[in-house]
Each structure stands twice: as C-alpha cells, then as structure tokens.
Design a protein around this motif. Structure first.
Motif, PDB file in Angstrom:
ATOM      1  N   ARG A 226      59.843  50.773  46.212  1.00 56.48           N
ATOM      2  CA  ARG A 226      60.814  50.272  45.232  1.00 56.48           C
ATOM      3  C   ARG A 226      60.580  50.836  43.844  1.00 56.48           C
ATOM      4  N   GLN A 227      59.409  51.401  43.620  1.00 57.63           N
ATOM      5  CA  GLN A 227      59.175  52.028  42.314  1.00 57.63           C
ATOM      6  C   GLN A 227      59.455  53.523  42.353  1.00 57.63           C
ATOM      7  N   GLY A 228      59.921  54.048  43.507  1.00 55.85           N
ATOM      8  CA  GLY A 228      60.088  55.488  43.645  1.00 55.85           C
ATOM      9  C   GLY A 228      58.763  56.140  43.965  1.00 55.85           C
ATOM     10  N   GLY A 229      58.819  57.397  44.316  1.00 54.55           N
ATOM     11  CA  GLY A 229      57.590  58.128  44.613  1.00 54.55           C
ATOM     12  C   GLY A 229      57.015  57.762  45.964  1.00 54.55           C
ATOM     13  N   ARG A 230      55.782  58.105  46.134  1.00 51.91           N
ATOM     14  CA  ARG A 230      55.103  57.857  47.402  1.00 51.91           C
ATOM     15  C   ARG A 230      55.029  56.363  47.685  1.00 51.91           C
ATOM     16  N   PRO A 231      55.198  55.962  48.941  1.00 52.19           N
ATOM     17  CA  PRO A 231      55.118  54.538  49.273  1.00 52.19           C
ATOM     18  C   PRO A 231      53.766  53.963  48.859  1.00 52.19           C
ATOM     19  N   ALA A 232      53.806  52.749  48.364  1.00 55.67           N
ATOM     20  CA  ALA A 232      52.589  52.107  47.884  1.00 55.67           C
ATOM     21  C   ALA A 232      52.268  50.909  48.765  1.00 55.67           C
ATOM     22  N   GLN A 233      50.977  50.657  48.908  1.00 57.31           N
ATOM     23  CA  GLN A 233      50.542  49.501  49.662  1.00 57.31           C
ATOM     24  C   GLN A 233      50.937  48.221  48.946  1.00 57.31           C
ATOM     25  N   LEU A 234      51.268  47.207  49.726  1.00 55.41           N
ATOM     26  CA  LEU A 234      51.554  45.893  49.154  1.00 55.41           C
ATOM     27  C   LEU A 234      50.323  45.008  49.260  1.00 55.41           C
ATOM     28  N   PHE A 235      50.132  44.212  48.236  1.00 60.49           N
ATOM     29  CA  PHE A 235      48.996  43.290  48.189  1.00 60.49           C
ATOM     30  C   PHE A 235      49.481  41.899  47.831  1.00 60.49           C
ATOM     31  N   ARG A 236      48.658  40.927  48.175  1.00 61.43           N
ATOM     32  CA  ARG A 236      48.790  39.585  47.636  1.00 61.43           C
ATOM     33  C   ARG A 236      47.555  39.302  46.786  1.00 61.43           C
ATOM     34  N   ALA A 237      47.650  38.268  45.948  1.00 57.03           N
ATOM     35  CA  ALA A 237      46.487  37.884  45.148  1.00 57.03           C
ATOM     36  C   ALA A 237      45.435  37.298  46.075  1.00 57.03           C
ATOM     37  N   GLY A 238      44.198  37.720  45.899  1.00 59.72           N
ATOM     38  CA  GLY A 238      43.105  37.172  46.692  1.00 59.72           C
ATOM     39  C   GLY A 238      42.615  35.875  46.099  1.00 59.72           C
ATOM     40  N   GLY A 239      41.629  35.301  46.715  1.00 57.02           N
ATOM     41  CA  GLY A 239      41.155  34.011  46.256  1.00 57.02           C
ATOM     42  C   GLY A 239      40.363  34.070  44.964  1.00 57.02           C
ATOM     43  N   ALA A 240      39.792  35.220  44.640  1.00 58.93           N
ATOM     44  CA  ALA A 240      38.937  35.313  43.456  1.00 58.93           C
ATOM     45  C   ALA A 240      39.733  34.991  42.208  1.00 58.93           C
ATOM     46  N   THR A 241      39.164  34.171  41.342  1.00 57.43           N
ATOM     47  CA  THR A 241      39.821  33.888  40.075  1.00 57.43           C
ATOM     48  C   THR A 241      39.090  34.538  38.912  1.00 57.43           C
ATOM     49  N   LEU A 242      37.774  34.703  39.058  1.00 55.94           N
ATOM     50  CA  LEU A 242      36.999  35.317  37.989  1.00 55.94           C
ATOM     51  C   LEU A 242      36.649  36.749  38.355  1.00 55.94           C
ATOM     52  N   LEU A 243      36.876  37.644  37.422  1.00 56.04           N
ATOM     53  CA  LEU A 243      36.580  39.053  37.640  1.00 56.04           C
ATOM     54  C   LEU A 243      35.232  39.374  37.029  1.00 56.04           C
ATOM     55  N   ASN A 244      34.317  39.823  37.864  1.00 61.59           N
ATOM     56  CA  ASN A 244      33.006  40.158  37.343  1.00 61.59           C
ATOM     57  C   ASN A 244      32.515  41.437  38.004  1.00 61.59           C
ATOM     58  N   PRO A 245      32.362  42.498  37.242  1.00 65.56           N
ATOM     59  CA  PRO A 245      32.572  42.609  35.795  1.00 65.56           C
ATOM     60  C   PRO A 245      34.051  42.601  35.442  1.00 65.56           C
ATOM     61  N   PRO A 246      34.376  42.253  34.202  1.00 68.51           N
ATOM     62  CA  PRO A 246      35.773  42.112  33.810  1.00 68.51           C
ATOM     63  C   PRO A 246      36.491  43.452  33.731  1.00 68.51           C
ATOM     64  N   MET A 247      37.807  43.340  33.680  1.00 68.25           N
ATOM     65  CA  MET A 247      38.651  44.493  33.385  1.00 68.25           C
ATOM     66  C   MET A 247      38.520  44.794  31.899  1.00 68.25           C
ATOM     67  N   LEU A 248      38.199  46.012  31.566  1.00 67.07           N
ATOM     68  CA  LEU A 248      37.949  46.317  30.157  1.00 67.07           C
ATOM     69  C   LEU A 248      39.228  46.749  29.459  1.00 67.07           C
ATOM     70  N   ARG A 249      39.523  46.035  28.391  1.00 66.94           N
ATOM     71  CA  ARG A 249      40.664  46.405  27.562  1.00 66.94           C
ATOM     72  C   ARG A 249      40.248  47.560  26.665  1.00 66.94           C
ATOM     73  N   PRO A 250      41.017  48.645  26.666  1.00 64.37           N
ATOM     74  CA  PRO A 250      40.646  49.774  25.801  1.00 64.37           C
ATOM     75  C   PRO A 250      40.508  49.307  24.360  1.00 64.37           C
ATOM     76  N   GLU A 251      39.584  49.908  23.649  1.00 64.47           N
ATOM     77  CA  GLU A 251      39.266  49.454  22.305  1.00 64.47           C
ATOM     78  C   GLU A 251      40.504  49.444  21.417  1.00 64.47           C
ATOM     79  N   VAL A 252      40.538  48.478  20.534  1.00 66.06           N
ATOM     80  CA  VAL A 252      41.632  48.411  19.573  1.00 66.06           C
ATOM     81  C   VAL A 252      41.500  49.579  18.641  1.00 66.06           C
TER      82      VAL A 252
END
Lengths: 252, 252
Positions: A226-252
DNA sequence: ATCATAGTCGTCTTCCTGACGATAAACACG
DNA sequence: CGTGTTTATCGTCAGGAAGACGACTATGAT
C-alpha cells in the motif's frame, strides 16, 4: 463526622484532551471550536466537566469517545483492537486560567491511528485535525491563509506539554505503535517517528533496531504494497512496552 | 455571562506531597500521623487543601515549607541553594478515595537532601522519615517491631508512583543531585543512586560516567574526607539537566 | 525495458558500557 | 612506625549498539 463545607473552597474539575494522530506525515491534534463565551469561536482542546460519580480516567475516556468515537485501551489488557492509548498528562490549576470561576483541569493525552474524520457531537464543522505547529504558532497564518488565533485558555501550554510527552515517550516505549493501525509495516512505523520528532531517520538502521528489539514487533505473515515499492512485511505490536535500549532521537 | 453553579459538581482540591530523601543508605519518605478522622492515628502523606487564590505548585510549595521548612527550587532559575526539587506527579480523583466527600488530589514529588529532623507544624512526634519499603509493605512489622498499618487513603499508591518516578527520572536527568547537599563527592552521589535503585554500582564505572558527562558535575576545587578513606573531590551540580546518554540502571 | 519507489540484508567504524586490575591517599590500630 | 582498611581514581580490555552507507530485491509506473 460530617464535613464542613466552609473548610475548603469549591472547585470545578474538568478533563481536557490532547488527542494526537499522524496524518500526511505530520503530527496533528484534535481541536474543537468553542460555541460559548469565553473564547467563543476560538479553537480549543476537547474536554468537559468531570461528573460527580466518575473517576478521572473514566471522564477522559468518555470525552474521548464523545469527540472521536474511539474507545480507550485499558492499559492492563493486551488489547489489539482499534482503541486509542490514553494516559493522564498533567493538571492545570492557575486561579486565572478560566475567567468565569476556579477550574482545575486534569489534562489527558490520547494517541490514535489516523481516523476517517472527527466528529464534535455530530457537528464536523466544529472539530478538526490540525498540525500541532499550526495550533501552537503565535499569530501568523495557517496553510489556508486565514489568520490563526491562539488556542483558548491555557490550551497552547497543555498541547505543548502533551506533544513533548509524546515525543519523549516514544523514545523508550513502544507507544509509537498506538499511532498505527492494527497491522502496519516497518516503514509506516518509521514515518510515525519521523512525523512526531520532525526528523528523517535512516530506513536501514531503523529496520534493524525495531526488528532486533525482542517483543516490539510480531510479524503477522502478511505483506502489503500500500505504500508502493517492494512488498513489506506486516507486523502487529508485540507485548513489550519498554524499549531497552531506547530508540535514540537524533540530536537537536 | 454569569456562570451556572448547577452546571457542574463541586470538588475539593488538595495537594499531597511525596517528599523523598536518602538517609543511611535507604530511600525514605516523609509521613505524618493523621490527627483526625478518617484514618485517625494512621500515617499519611503530608498535604492540604488548595486555597482559593493559589496555583497548584504554589500550594505544594507552601505545604512543603510548612512540613519541612524547605523552600522549593524555582526550576527556571539555576539555584544552588538548599531548596528542594518540586514537580507535579499525578492527580488522583477516584470518587471513593475520601469517604467524606469528593476530593481530587494533585500529588507532587519533592526530592530533598538529608535533613536534620522533620517538623509537622512544630510537632515532631507526628512526622517522621520512614524507608519507603516500610511504608509500602502490606501488613508486617517495621524495624522497631511495631505492626505497620497501611498508609491512609490511596497514599500507598501515590507514594509508589512517586518512588517509581524518582527511580526512572534519575536515569536520564541530573535529578539525583537534588538528594545531595550543595557540595558533594562522586561517592556520595553514587550512594544516592544505590539507595534509590536498591542496587550496587561499580565505583570505577560510575566515576567514569558522571565525570565524563559534560555539564553534569563541576568541581569546586575542594576535597573532603568525611566519608573516610582517600580525600575525594567536591563537586556542585552542573547546569545540565538531561543526561545523554542516560545512566543505565542495572537490569531488573 | 527502464525507472522510480520502498524494503531488507550486510559491513565497517566509533562510542559506550561492564568487568576488573592497579595505584593513591587518608585513617585506625597494634 | 608499619600494616591493614577504606575510599577514590586511573587504566585496560572485550562486547554490544548505533551511525554511515553499499548492495540487492520486489513491486508499480511510463
């Protein structure tokens, strides 16, 4: 022991909602047009009085349903339905915040997937999704050229606090999936992060990060183009709520 | 337009305080003994009604001063005085939380250095610092063998939320310095982390981490041997409030 | 057929952390 | 006065994670 009403001043208590979603690559919030004084005709956050027999989160969930039709996720259940994430944000009680009377507002933050259309008690012309930068800018003009008035009351402050909460919370939690439909691709999830943070992320490193974090995503087996391009895998949200290590936001 | 008092139910609004400090290697909270019904004689968090002309954080700062004599830091000023850190925690509004009437409590979290002694309106026997595990345990006995009753109202829940906020916030902010006197050593700061998290940290890695994070600590030039052993450098808290990368809490 | 678009897998370098050895400077005690 | 104890501080090394970026794949559009 009967209580003494003269021992404390009476307050009105309301809940106000910061409802965020991602539409067309930008972070948007739900705004409703005020029909009454004060601030009549101005845009404001949806909200209303807490009823006498209602808990605060019940009141917030009720307002959310009235304004959007969304049911709130019960955070304790692993619901994967079409509900929205709902959490308490902060409470605002400046004596001058409402010119009519002493009002304490318990603001809540809701994160929702992109919805067909808002409804404000059935009146769509009085509710809209607006990019948060547009709602937060002081003066100036919106994208349609019409001048933008600041939000009513202290709602600009509340909205800014809600946006900041969402921005920081998707760093260390799986909450970004609350912006996605029940099944989504890695690219769609990445575009959520990009819209909320207002940055561009490397698709390859992002893919490695989210698929490599145990419990974050579970593949459904399906694919989509649906986004065009190569077909992409579909996912659902897993049970994990806390990300460790976190996703890093690029520096301001 | 005059407002219509029949349009909303009246609430009492209070502030409750979770005041945390570190004493003798353990995380302690301030508790006061209730002198009135309900829960007369039970321990509770300090708090009181918000006055008619008072903002919420003003009310919290006033209660904090009344109970401890501490002034609250203005977060906008780089104050290095002996004030405490004060921030809003969450708001609790279950209709049944106070049997007398409908009360909404805006809980605040305060972090303070170790203080000489608490005072509860001048009456020290009705206020004490107690280890949080002791206040949170259900039933059982305290260290002095006397049976421990649960905290009044929903204060155990509020305290648990405050402790969890403090535990997570020292990970990614320099807030742990709020538990320290104005000048402190790396070892003293490490013992704060160890008490709040309830873990042991490697002194060498901790030293490398905190001294290597720009803006976290600024040396004062002095040294002290108040902990025994080799003299340690004294530091003050630097201007940095956000730690990036964060201090990692050892895995649960 | 070719191009544009998106997704996915690898590689390489750099930084950070955890584990831990070693040294330094104070005090306590015989 | 030496010796042990305590705390502080510096250094080394291996493993893991992240940023930069090359390469390949599978679709639709022209």
């Amino acid at each position: 022991m009967p209580y003494d009403p003269s021992a404390f001043p009476p307050f009105a208590v309301t809940v106000d909602l910061v409802v965020l979603t991602v539409r067309r690559h930008s972070l948007c919030a739900l705004a409703v047009r005020r029909g009454e004084s004060p601030f009549k005709g101005r845009w404001a956050l949806p909200g209303g009085f807490v009823r006498a027999d209602e808990d605060l989160n019940q009141a917030a969930a009720r307002e959310l349903a009235e304004e959007t039709g969304l049911r709130a996720h019960d955070p304790s259940s692993p619901a994967q339905d079409n509900g929205a994430h709902l959490e308490q944000l902060a409470t605002y009680g400046d004596p001058e915040r409402d010119p009519r009377m002493r009002v304490v507002s318990v603001a809540h933050l809701a994160l929702a997937p992109d919805l067909p259309a808002p409804r404000a008690g059935g009146d769509a012309s009085n509710a809209r999704w607006a990019p948060v930068e547009e709602l937060l800018q002081q003066g100036g003009h919106g994208r349609d050229g019409e001048p933008v008035a600041p939000l009513a009351f202290d709602h600009a402050r509340i909205l800014a606090d809600g946006v900041e909460r969402a921005r920081s919370k998707i760093e260390y939690s799986s909450l970004a999936t609350a912006f996605c439909p029940p099944e989504f691709t890695v690219g769609e999830l990445r575009r959520v992060y990009e819209a909320v943070w207002g940055v561009a992320l490397d698709p390859r490193n992002f893919h490695r990060k989210v698929t490599g974090t145990p419990g974050f995503l579970v593949p459904t087996g399906g694919t989509t183009t649906r986004q065009g391009g190569r077909p992409a895998q579909l996912f659902r949200a897993g049970g994990a709520t806390l990300l460790n290590p976190p996703m890093l936001r690029p520096e301001v």
